[in-house]
Every structure is written in structure tokens, then in C-alpha cells.
Design an enzyme around this catalytic site. Structure first.
Site, mmCIF file in Angstrom:
data_model
loop_
_atom_site.group_PDB
_atom_site.id
_atom_site.type_symbol
_atom_site.label_atom_id
_atom_site.label_comp_id
_atom_site.label_asym_id
_atom_site.label_seq_id
_atom_site.Cartn_x
_atom_site.Cartn_y
_atom_site.Cartn_z
ATOM 1 N N CYS A 84 -32.934 -47.295 -40.365
ATOM 2 C CA CYS A 84 -33.872 -47.677 -39.301
ATOM 3 C C CYS A 84 -33.609 -49.102 -38.834
ATOM 4 C CB CYS A 84 -35.316 -47.510 -39.779
ATOM 5 S SG CYS A 84 -35.684 -48.354 -41.332
ATOM 6 N N CYS A 127 -40.232 -54.955 -30.228
ATOM 7 C CA CYS A 127 -40.249 -53.500 -30.434
ATOM 8 C C CYS A 127 -40.389 -52.789 -29.081
ATOM 9 C CB CYS A 127 -41.412 -53.143 -31.355
ATOM 10 S SG CYS A 127 -41.633 -51.383 -31.641
ATOM 11 N N ASP A 187 -57.020 -45.851 -35.484
ATOM 12 C CA ASP A 187 -56.191 -46.724 -34.652
ATOM 13 C C ASP A 187 -56.929 -47.936 -34.080
ATOM 14 O OD1 ASP A 187 -53.676 -47.357 -33.313
ATOM 15 O OD2 ASP A 187 -54.677 -46.753 -31.470
HETATM 16 CO CO1 B12 Z 1 -48.610 -48.396 -33.853
HETATM 17 N N1 B12 Z 1 -49.152 -47.038 -35.011
HETATM 18 N N2 B12 Z 1 -46.940 -47.447 -33.571
HETATM 19 N N3 B12 Z 1 -47.985 -50.014 -33.046
HETATM 20 N N4 B12 Z 1 -50.209 -49.246 -34.357
HETATM 21 C C1 B12 Z 1 -50.207 -47.441 -35.951
HETATM 22 C C2 B12 Z 1 -49.591 -48.283 -37.037
HETATM 23 C C3 B12 Z 1 -50.748 -46.050 -36.462
HETATM 24 C C4 B12 Z 1 -51.293 -46.151 -37.875
HETATM 25 C C5 B12 Z 1 -51.807 -45.421 -35.522
HETATM 26 C C6 B12 Z 1 -52.471 -44.202 -36.149
HETATM 27 O O1 B12 Z 1 -51.866 -43.177 -36.393
HETATM 28 N N5 B12 Z 1 -53.739 -44.307 -36.468
HETATM 29 C C7 B12 Z 1 -49.451 -45.133 -36.321
HETATM 30 C C8 B12 Z 1 -48.569 -45.113 -37.592
HETATM 31 C C9 B12 Z 1 -48.510 -43.779 -38.291
HETATM 32 C C10 B12 Z 1 -47.608 -43.855 -39.506
HETATM 33 O O2 B12 Z 1 -47.334 -44.897 -40.055
HETATM 34 N N6 B12 Z 1 -47.133 -42.687 -39.938
HETATM 35 C C11 B12 Z 1 -48.721 -45.859 -35.200
HETATM 36 C C12 B12 Z 1 -47.607 -45.300 -34.515
HETATM 37 C C13 B12 Z 1 -47.440 -43.790 -34.595
HETATM 38 C C14 B12 Z 1 -46.710 -46.119 -33.836
HETATM 39 C C15 B12 Z 1 -45.331 -45.734 -33.279
HETATM 40 C C16 B12 Z 1 -44.527 -44.762 -34.150
HETATM 41 C C17 B12 Z 1 -45.541 -45.160 -31.848
HETATM 42 C C18 B12 Z 1 -44.247 -44.906 -31.116
HETATM 43 O O3 B12 Z 1 -43.876 -45.679 -30.265
HETATM 44 N N7 B12 Z 1 -43.537 -43.806 -31.379
HETATM 45 C C19 B12 Z 1 -44.642 -47.122 -33.188
HETATM 46 C C20 B12 Z 1 -43.904 -47.491 -34.493
HETATM 47 C C21 B12 Z 1 -43.367 -48.898 -34.496
HETATM 48 C C22 B12 Z 1 -43.116 -49.414 -35.929
HETATM 49 O O4 B12 Z 1 -44.030 -49.936 -36.551
HETATM 50 N N8 B12 Z 1 -41.894 -49.234 -36.437
HETATM 51 C C23 B12 Z 1 -45.850 -48.015 -33.050
HETATM 52 C C24 B12 Z 1 -45.779 -49.246 -32.400
HETATM 53 C C25 B12 Z 1 -46.800 -50.169 -32.404
HETATM 54 C C26 B12 Z 1 -46.701 -51.525 -31.718
HETATM 55 C C27 B12 Z 1 -47.178 -51.397 -30.284
HETATM 56 C C28 B12 Z 1 -45.279 -52.097 -31.726
HETATM 57 C C29 B12 Z 1 -47.746 -52.326 -32.547
HETATM 58 C C30 B12 Z 1 -47.163 -53.088 -33.772
HETATM 59 C C31 B12 Z 1 -46.621 -52.155 -34.874
HETATM 60 C C32 B12 Z 1 -46.473 -52.794 -36.248
HETATM 61 O O5 B12 Z 1 -47.191 -53.683 -36.617
HETATM 62 N N9 B12 Z 1 -45.518 -52.310 -37.030
HETATM 63 C C33 B12 Z 1 -48.636 -51.211 -33.067
HETATM 64 C C34 B12 Z 1 -49.917 -51.447 -33.554
HETATM 65 C C35 B12 Z 1 -50.521 -52.801 -33.303
HETATM 66 C C36 B12 Z 1 -50.637 -50.455 -34.256
HETATM 67 C C37 B12 Z 1 -51.998 -50.622 -34.942
HETATM 68 C C38 B12 Z 1 -53.096 -50.643 -33.880
HETATM 69 C C39 B12 Z 1 -52.096 -51.883 -35.821
HETATM 70 C C40 B12 Z 1 -50.876 -52.099 -36.730
HETATM 71 C C41 B12 Z 1 -50.915 -53.380 -37.491
HETATM 72 O O6 B12 Z 1 -51.938 -53.843 -37.918
HETATM 73 N N10 B12 Z 1 -49.734 -53.985 -37.710
HETATM 74 C C42 B12 Z 1 -52.046 -49.332 -35.833
HETATM 75 C C43 B12 Z 1 -53.448 -48.730 -36.027
HETATM 76 C C44 B12 Z 1 -54.239 -49.526 -37.026
HETATM 77 O O7 B12 Z 1 -53.744 -49.879 -38.077
HETATM 78 N N11 B12 Z 1 -55.493 -49.802 -36.735
HETATM 79 C C45 B12 Z 1 -51.100 -48.342 -35.098
HETATM 80 C C46 B12 Z 1 -49.584 -55.172 -38.500
HETATM 81 C C47 B12 Z 1 -48.628 -54.880 -39.668
HETATM 82 C C48 B12 Z 1 -48.369 -56.197 -40.396
HETATM 83 O O8 B12 Z 1 -49.265 -53.997 -40.535
HETATM 84 O O9 B12 Z 1 -47.619 -52.045 -40.354
HETATM 85 O O10 B12 Z 1 -50.089 -51.671 -39.965
HETATM 86 P P1 B12 Z 1 -49.007 -52.421 -40.680
HETATM 87 O O11 B12 Z 1 -49.280 -52.230 -42.253
HETATM 88 C C49 B12 Z 1 -48.274 -52.365 -43.240
HETATM 89 C C50 B12 Z 1 -47.732 -53.754 -43.442
HETATM 90 O O12 B12 Z 1 -48.789 -54.658 -43.325
HETATM 91 C C51 B12 Z 1 -47.202 -53.632 -44.849
HETATM 92 O O13 B12 Z 1 -47.977 -52.636 -45.490
HETATM 93 C C52 B12 Z 1 -48.872 -52.050 -44.589
HETATM 94 C C53 B12 Z 1 -48.982 -50.578 -44.872
HETATM 95 O O14 B12 Z 1 -47.784 -49.901 -44.665
HETATM 96 N N12 B12 Z 1 -47.306 -54.829 -45.649
HETATM 97 C C54 B12 Z 1 -46.259 -55.400 -46.232
HETATM 98 C C55 B12 Z 1 -48.409 -55.500 -45.992
HETATM 99 N N13 B12 Z 1 -48.081 -56.525 -46.785
HETATM 100 C C56 B12 Z 1 -46.761 -56.481 -46.945
HETATM 101 C C57 B12 Z 1 -45.924 -57.305 -47.677
HETATM 102 C C58 B12 Z 1 -44.561 -57.002 -47.683
HETATM 103 C C59 B12 Z 1 -43.669 -57.891 -48.465
HETATM 104 C C60 B12 Z 1 -44.042 -55.893 -46.965
HETATM 105 C C61 B12 Z 1 -42.589 -55.562 -46.994
HETATM 106 C C62 B12 Z 1 -44.913 -55.086 -46.208
#
Ligand code: B12
Length: 378
Positions: free
Chosen positions: A194, A214, A134
Site C-alpha cells: 500500500c 491523499c 463517521d
Molecule cells: Co475516511 N474513513 N476514508 N478519511 N474517515 C473513516 C476512517 C471510516 C472509519 C468511516 C466509517 O466507515 N465509519 C472508514 C474506514 C473503514 C475501515 O478502516 N475499514 C473510512 C474510509 C472507508 C475511507 C476511505 C477508504 C474512502 C475512500 O476514498 N475509498 C479512504 C481511506 C484513506 C486511508 O486512510 N488510507 C478515506 C479517506 C479519508 C480522508 C478524507 C483522507 C480523511 C483522513 C483519513 C485518515 O486519517 N487516514 C478521512 C477521515 C477524516 C475519516 C474519519 C472521519 C476520521 C479519521 C481520523 O480520525 N483520522 C473517519 C470516521 C471517524 O473515525 N469518525 C473515516 C485520524 C487518524 C490519525 O486516525 O486512522 O482514524 P485513524 O485511526 C487510527 C490511527 O489513529 C492509528 O490507529 C487508529 C485505528 O486504526 N493510530 C496509530 C493511533 N495511534 C497510533 C500510533 C501509531 C504508532 C500508529 C502506527 C498508528
């Protein structure tokens, strides 16, 4: 070194130390993610909790020179609360999201990763490893997706076929060239539940979140919640599970593998009113072990006030008036004033007027005015 045999040994060992799923990925740069992160930054869709350095986030070799592979782990957490206490008319309760039930997952996953590190180092003493959960630089989901832990769902979560999306993720970068696993095919299909269910429209499209909208993010901020979101927070004290709860892939998924993750119902569904007057010490004692405590007491108290407003809980009026008069934090005074307006009992109008006369903080005065307008229209 027979990396294929070692990989198999690691997989077997992981099962004995409480790792529910393990996968292996290359340590190549995450090019697609880099683009996505830049775009999210440009659109203002990031939460601000992410590591800001996009190069570090997407280039494992910047974190561990000679990086060759990443081992991804997932641990399943419970989704159903046994013996959940009832929220009644005068004894309203708030909720913590499922990812904040039981002991802080950072501690649990770090323990598992440390054990894995020791296992590897006992076999290859000069191996190089770097683990994170995380708070590390890497995007845990992108790693898990590449390592075949699950697919990246429209709700943004990594969804595993076995445990749904109720999994915590962590990883270890290594300099060992383990053969990679194959990513799992997307199984969301045409489902958009969702996206449709998100209370604030934060899921802009499948797989893209505007974190600023969110509820999970909003509950973790320390300032005033923008007006448009206050009615949507409901009784959530920390985090939001809506986009996971409506997911058909999570139906019936409720795993209780890890005793440390077992929630105490009185803690994760606490009474709201006692939260308003907690000392720091009481807060630490009751909630300090939860991941949801990381932002401290203030956001939880602010959210508790919003939850009492959501319930229009008249029995909280005296507590809210006391906060408005005596609390040193403007966010708490102001949110309490707004809640009094929401609850809608006109008898508090003189007290609000009085508080306004004594108030110096402009934000709080604005909240009092909002409350007075609401009450005039009751
Ligand atoms: Co959070 N969180 N979080 N979180 N969060 C993490 C993602 C993590 C991984 C922590 C952990 O377990 N180590 C878990 C996810 C577990 C899982 O996926 N099964 C987690 C959790 C559990 C949650 C919550 C469920 C908690 C809750 O409230 N119940 C919610 C879920 C919200 C949601 O995403 N629907 C939650 C909320 C949040 C907030 C505070 C809102 C932020 C932003 C969330 C977000 O970005 N979606 C948040 C953060 C910042 C993080 C953190 C620290 C970074 C996430 C990040 O970099 N986001 C991570 C831990 C970590 O990664 N170091 C935990 C940026 C986006 C862009 O990237 O979603 O992580 P991403 O990655 C995906 C996208 O980039 C996508 O693919 C990636 C892999 O799936 N992608 C796509 C990439 N390129 C492209 C291109 C296209 C076209 C598409 C469609 C997608």
C-alpha cells in the site's frame, strides 16, 4: 443484570439485522490515539474533516457520562462492479470509490445501530446509549481495533480477516459493563504494497497518512487541486481505493450481503461529459443517495474535468470551452482552462486568449496562462 448473557443475545440479534461483525470494547480513554492525533495536527497531516476536539475524540465519557463500554459494528460492502460499462475513447467514464457505492452508508449503519439500541432498551429500559457513524466524535477505527473487529493496517484501514478492509464502521457507547473482546493481532507483517502503491506518497509510513496528500481527500476539496496532484487523480470522481486494491488481504473479498449497497454501474461509473452540465436537481437525482455526494456538485464536476484531461479527450473540447466562457465558478472555469492545455490541441489557443481578456479572476487567469504555455510546447 447478566451482562455476559446479554452480550451473547446482542451478538445473536446482530446477525439477524444485517450486521456482519460485532465487537465489544471498554470505554477507557484512547491515550495512544490522543498522542497520535496531536502529532498529526502538529504535522499538518489532518484533513480538516475530523472532529477538532481531541479530548472528545479520545474520551468516551465526555460523550456519554457513565460510559462503560463501546459496541463496534462492521458491515461489508461490495468491491466488484457487475456489468461495469466500458469507458471508450469518446465516451469516457469516471469512478466513485467503493465506499460510495449504493446507498449512503451513514443511513444504513444508523439503521442497524438504532435497531440495536431498541433491542438493548427493551431489555434494560434505563440503559444509556449513544451511537455514531463517521461524523461522530470518536475515531471509528480506533474503536473497531480495540473491539477486535480487525487490525489497523499499514494502509490505515481496519482490516478484518473475514471481509478484508471493505467494511464500514460504526459504534455505540453504553453505560453497560460488557466484557470486552480481544484485539486482533497485526497481520500486515513485512508487506509494504500500500505504501509503495499510493500515487501521491500520502502514506508517510505504515499506519500514518498525510491526509493533505491523499487522493481521497483531494477529490473532496472545493478549491483548485494543487498542480502536483492533478495528473495523479486519473478518472477518480470521489475517493481513492488504491491502498485497499493492492492489499493482499483484500484479494477475492467481494461481499454482496446488503441490497441497499448494490451499486448502479451507470451511477458509480458515470459518463464524464454529461456531468459537466448537470443542474443541481439532476445531480441530486442521480447522485444524491451516495455518500460521495456530501460535498455537492462542484468537486465532482471539477474532478470530471481533470479526468477528461487525463484521457486527453478531444471530444470534450467544446464542453470545456463552454465552461470556460460561461460557468460562474472560478474553480470550474480555471480547471477547464488547464484541461484544455492538457488535452493539447492548439486550435483552442485563440479561444483561451479571448477568455483571458474577459476574465477578472486571478486564479483563472493563472490557469489560462498555464494552458497557453502547455499548448505552446505541444
Ligand atoms: Co475516511 N474513513 N476514508 N478519511 N474517515 C473513516 C476512517 C471510516 C472509519 C468511516 C466509517 O466507515 N465509519 C472508514 C474506514 C473503514 C475501515 O478502516 N475499514 C473510512 C474510509 C472507508 C475511507 C476511505 C477508504 C474512502 C475512500 O476514498 N475509498 C479512504 C481511506 C484513506 C486511508 O486512510 N488510507 C478515506 C479517506 C479519508 C480522508 C478524507 C483522507 C480523511 C483522513 C483519513 C485518515 O486519517 N487516514 C478521512 C477521515 C477524516 C475519516 C474519519 C472521519 C476520521 C479519521 C481520523 O480520525 N483520522 C473517519 C470516521 C471517524 O473515525 N469518525 C473515516 C485520524 C487518524 C490519525 O486516525 O486512522 O482514524 P485513524 O485511526 C487510527 C490511527 O489513529 C492509528 O490507529 C487508529 C485505528 O486504526 N493510530 C496509530 C493511533 N495511534 C497510533 C500510533 C501509531 C504508532 C500508529 C502506527 C498508528
Amino acid at each position: 443484570m447478566d451482562v455476559v448473557a446479554l452480550k451473547e443475545e446482542i451478538i445473536q440479534y446482530s446477525r439477524t439485522i444485517g450486521i456482519d461483525k460485532i465487537g465489544f470494547a471498554s470505554a477507557d480513554p484512547f491515550f495512544e490515539l490522543k498522542e497520535r492525533l496531536r502529532q498529526q495536527q502538529h504535522l499538518g497531516y489532518q484533513s480538516g474533516f475530523e472532529e477538532p476536539d481531541i479530548d472528545k475524540r479520545t474520551t468516551p465519557s465526555l460523550l456519554l457520562s457513565e460510559a462503560r463500554s463501546i459496541i463496534a459494528i462492521a458491515l461489508a460492502y461490495p468491491s466488484k462492479l457487475k456489468n461495469a460499462p466500458r469507458s471508450t475513447k469518446t465516451e469516457r467514464r469516471g469512478v466513485f470509490c467503493r465506499a460510495s457505492w449504493g446507498q449512503d452508508y451513514h443511513v444504513i449503519l444508523r439503521d442497524r445501530l438504532q435497531k440495536l439500541e431498541q433491542f438493548i432498551l427493551a431489555r434494560i429500559p434505563n440503559a444509556r446509549v449513544k451511537s455514531m457513524v463517521d461524523t461522530g466524535e470518536l475515531a471509528d477505527r480506533a474503536v473497531a481495533e480495540r473491539a477486535g473487529i480487525g487490525w489497523s493496517g499499514k494502509n490505515c484501514s481496519i482490516i478484518t480477516p473475514e471481509f478484508g478492509s471493505y467494511v464500514y464502521l460504526g459504534e455505540m457507547i453504553t453505560n453497560i459493563p460488557f466484557p470486552p473482546d480481544t484485539p486482533i493481532e497485526d497481520q500486515c507483517g513485512t508487506c509494504t504494497r500500500c505504501i509503495d502503491a499510493c500515487p501521491t506518497g500520502a502514506l508517510v509510513q505504515g499506519g500514518q497518512l498525510n491526509a493533505k496528500r491523499c487522493i481521497a481527500f483531494l477529490t473532496q476539496t472545493k478549491t483548485f487541486i494543487p498542480d502536483e496532484f492533478r495528473d495523479k487523480i486519473g478518472n477518480r470522481l470521489y475517493g481513492c481505493d488504491t491502498c485497499q486494491l493492492v492489499c493482499p488481504k483484500n484479494k477475492g473479498k467481494d461481499f454482496h450481503f446488503h441490497p441497499e449497497m448494490e451499486p448502479d454501474p451507470e451511477v458509480v461509473k458515470p459518463l464524464l461529459k454529461p456531468l459537466l452540465h448537470m443542474t443541481n436537481r439532476q445531480f441530486k437525482e442521480m447522485f444524491g443517495h451516495l455518500s460521495g455526494a456530501w460535498r455537492g456538485k462542484k468537486p465532482i464536476q471539477r474532478n470530471a474535468i481533470i479526468a477528461l484531461a487525463h484521457y486527453k479527450d478531444e471530444s470534450a473540447i467544446d464542453d470545456l470551452l463552454m465552461l470556460l466562457r460561461e460557468d460562474s465558478r472560478p474553480v470550474i472555469r480555471g480547471t477547464a482552462a488547464w484541461a484544455l492545455g492538457k488535452i493539447g490541441n492548439r486550435k483552442v489557443m485563440p479561444m483561451l486568449q479571448q477568455a483571458k481578456e474577459n476574465e477578472q479572476d486571478e486564479d483563472v487567469i493563472r490557469e489560462i496562462d498555464k494552458a497557453l504555455v502547455m499548448l505552446e510546447n505541444v
